[in-house]
Enzyme design. Structure first.
Site, PDB file in Angstrom:
ATOM      1  CB  ALA A  98       2.667  -0.765   8.215  1.00 40.65           C
ATOM      2  CB  SER A 124       3.341   4.119   9.447  1.00 48.04           C
ATOM      3  OG  SER A 124       3.221   3.288   8.304  1.00 48.04           O
ATOM      4  CB  CYS A 125      -0.906   2.483   7.652  1.00 48.28           C
ATOM      5  SG  CYS A 125      -2.471   2.507   6.776  1.00 48.28           S
ATOM      6  N   GLY A 126      -3.182   2.320  10.132  1.00 49.35           N
ATOM      7  CA  GLY A 126      -4.171   1.489  10.794  1.00 49.35           C
ATOM      8  C   GLY A 126      -5.026   0.665   9.869  1.00 49.35           C
ATOM      9  CB  CYS A 149      -1.395  -1.034   5.978  1.00 48.05           C
ATOM     10  SG  CYS A 149      -0.954   0.681   5.661  1.00 48.05           S
TER      11      CYS A 149
END
Length: 280
Positions: free
Chosen positions: A106, A108-110, A112
């Site tokens: 995602a 927003s997340c490194g 995930c």
């Protein structure tokens, strides 16, 4: 990159049609030597920097003297890049990446998109530089004035790289803050400027993944608008990174290695600082 979308705005009493600028998000599939590596959600633009930075911070390809060939393998009808293949000599690939990041990551997340977490032990960032406290607000002034996509859409994060005297080297925007950081690091590598970068700024919060990317690039100062996590603080302290957060309105909090920051010609603190008070 931004695009305009129609909407209906309600102000509490009445509604009206509006046209809002919205940050573009597309999936980018990355393969290395025709082997799938990951799919990451990103804002179109600077894909070469994003891919170079991501492979660098994931410790897959870190040779600073070799320039990889990145070929575009597909685009959508708008012309946005959907997939790329990176050609890297096998001897320059540092670890087996197959299956380590095989689901969508995602924006927003490194982490995930990873199926397993890498070893999070911290190498030490060797630093002989001292940062002047009065420079910190000026870094964000430069970032704020340069966030063209954010100014129109309000939907992108920004990361910037600066010299120790506060000169901006590059500013990158993306819908994901991790992508913005990877684009910055990739730009620095592609333009052989990595050794010039001494401070990284970020428009969002600081996770341990952001610290790992900063450490991988060897950047000793990290300043962010929002909050850090507990693990981010501990890893920054261990790795020699000075972590500054809540950088707003000419104020900020230093959470690690404050001895590397001075006011005028005086250190803020001397000696060892206890970074954890165990307050529940």
């Amino acid at each position: 990159m931004i695009e305009q979308y129609a909407g209906v705005f309600f102000n509490g009493k009445e509604s009206s049609q509006v046209a809002d600028f919205v940050s573009v998000e597309v999936a980018l599939s990355i393969a290395v030597n025709d082997v799938p590596f990951t799919v990451t959600m990103q804002t179109p633009g600077n894909e070469t920097d994003l891919v170079r930075g991501l492979l660098f911070t994931e410790n897959i390809y870190r040779d600073l003297n070799h320039t990889s060939e990145i070929e575009v393998t597909s685009r959508n009808k708008e012309g946005h890049i959907l997939s790329v293949n990176v050609r890297i000599p096998k001897e320059l690939i540092l670890k087996d990446f197959a299956g380590t990041r095989n689901v969508i990551s995602a924006s927003s997340c490194g982490v995930c998109g990873k199926t397993v977490l890498d070893d999070m032990s911290c190498d030490i960032v060797r630093n002989t530089e001292i940062l002047k406290v009065e420079l910190v607000p000026t870094l964000f002034e430069q970032i704020n004035s340069g966030q063209k996509d954010f100014q129109k859409s309000g939907g992108t994060h920004a990361a910037g790289a600066f010299t120790i005297d506060g000169k901006m080297i590059t500013l990158q925007e993306d819908i994901g803050r991790h992508n913005a950081v990877d684009k910055v690091i990739g730009y620095l590598i592609n333009n052989k400027l990595l050794n010039k970068a001494k401070c990284l700024t970020l428009s969002g919060r600081v996770s341990s993944e952001i610290i790992n990317k900063t450490r991988a690039a060897g950047i000793p100062f990290l300043a962010a608008v929002s909050a850090p996590s507990s693990l981010a603080i501990e890893q920054a302290q261990e790795s020699g990174i000075t972590l500054m957060a809540f950088c707003r309105n000419n104020k900020f909090t230093i959470y690690s290695n404050p001895q590397q920051v001075v006011v005028g010609n005086s250190q803020l603190v001397t000696g060892k600082v206890n970074i954890k008070n165990n307050v529940k």
